[in-house]
Design a protein around this motif. Structure first.
Motif, PDB file in Angstrom:
ATOM      1  N   ARG A 181       0.809  -1.218   0.000  1.00  0.00           N
ATOM      2  CA  ARG A 181       0.000   0.000   0.000  1.00  0.00           C
ATOM      3  C   ARG A 181       0.843   1.270   0.000  1.00  0.00           C
ATOM      4  O   ARG A 181       0.509   2.213  -0.722  1.00  0.00           O
ATOM      5  N   PRO A 182       1.943   1.363   0.752  1.00  0.00           N
ATOM      6  CA  PRO A 182       2.746   2.594   0.697  1.00  0.00           C
ATOM      7  C   PRO A 182       3.267   2.898  -0.716  1.00  0.00           C
ATOM      8  O   PRO A 182       3.257   4.054  -1.148  1.00  0.00           O
ATOM      9  N   GLU A 183       3.709   1.885  -1.426  1.00  0.00           N
ATOM     10  CA  GLU A 183       4.198   2.098  -2.791  1.00  0.00           C
ATOM     11  C   GLU A 183       3.049   2.504  -3.714  1.00  0.00           C
ATOM     12  O   GLU A 183       3.203   3.370  -4.582  1.00  0.00           O
ATOM     13  N   TYR A 184       1.897   1.870  -3.553  1.00  0.00           N
ATOM     14  CA  TYR A 184       0.712   2.241  -4.334  1.00  0.00           C
ATOM     15  C   TYR A 184       0.401   3.727  -4.123  1.00  0.00           C
ATOM     16  O   TYR A 184       0.219   4.479  -5.079  1.00  0.00           O
ATOM     17  N   GLU A 185       0.348   4.147  -2.868  1.00  0.00           N
ATOM     18  CA  GLU A 185       0.033   5.537  -2.551  1.00  0.00           C
ATOM     19  C   GLU A 185       1.087   6.492  -3.099  1.00  0.00           C
ATOM     20  O   GLU A 185       0.764   7.586  -3.569  1.00  0.00           O
ATOM     21  N   ARG A 186       2.358   6.078  -3.053  1.00  0.00           N
ATOM     22  CA  ARG A 186       3.433   6.904  -3.619  1.00  0.00           C
ATOM     23  C   ARG A 186       3.232   7.090  -5.121  1.00  0.00           C
ATOM     24  O   ARG A 186       3.342   8.202  -5.649  1.00  0.00           O
ATOM     25  N   LEU A 187       2.922   6.006  -5.813  1.00  0.00           N
ATOM     26  CA  LEU A 187       2.712   6.088  -7.267  1.00  0.00           C
ATOM     27  C   LEU A 187       1.495   6.939  -7.622  1.00  0.00           C
ATOM     28  O   LEU A 187       1.523   7.684  -8.607  1.00  0.00           O
ATOM     29  N   VAL A 188       0.440   6.843  -6.833  1.00  0.00           N
ATOM     30  CA  VAL A 188      -0.744   7.683  -7.070  1.00  0.00           C
ATOM     31  C   VAL A 188      -0.379   9.150  -6.908  1.00  0.00           C
ATOM     32  O   VAL A 188      -0.707   9.986  -7.762  1.00  0.00           O
TER      33      VAL A 188
END
Length: 95
Positions: free
Chosen positions: A78-85
């Motif tokens: 989830r942290p990487e997902y949020e970073r990419l968003v």
């Protein structure tokens, strides 16, 4: 319904098309995943469609993903997902 530019989201295809039941063609689902009552009908109000999209944005349906790689990232990192968003939105805004 389509987001222009496309959003990086588990329930949005790469071209920006939104994948939620309420927007699927009316009638029975050939894959038997959805009930006919969950799919598009002329009695759906604009308010109900917008609320469904808001709900989808807040709580993606990972079992019915349009962007499989995004589903995996959302579920597993989830942290990487949020970073990419965040990165994607900044790029779209020219920041």
């Amino acid at each position: 319904m389509k987001f222009e530019p496309p959003l990086f989201h588990p329930n949005i295809y790469a071209d920006g098309t939104v994948c939620i039941s309420i927007l699927h063609t009316p009638g029975d689902d050939p894959t038997m995943y959805e009930q006919a009552s969950e799919r598009w009908s002329p009695v759906q109000s604009v308010e109900k469609v917008i609320l469904s999209v808001i709900s989808m944005l807040a709580e993606p349906n990972l079992e019915s993903g349009a962007n499989i790689d995004c589903c995996k990232l959302y579920r597993d990192n989830r942290p990487e997902y949020e970073r990419l968003v965040r990165q994607s939105i900044k790029e779209q805004l020219g920041l």
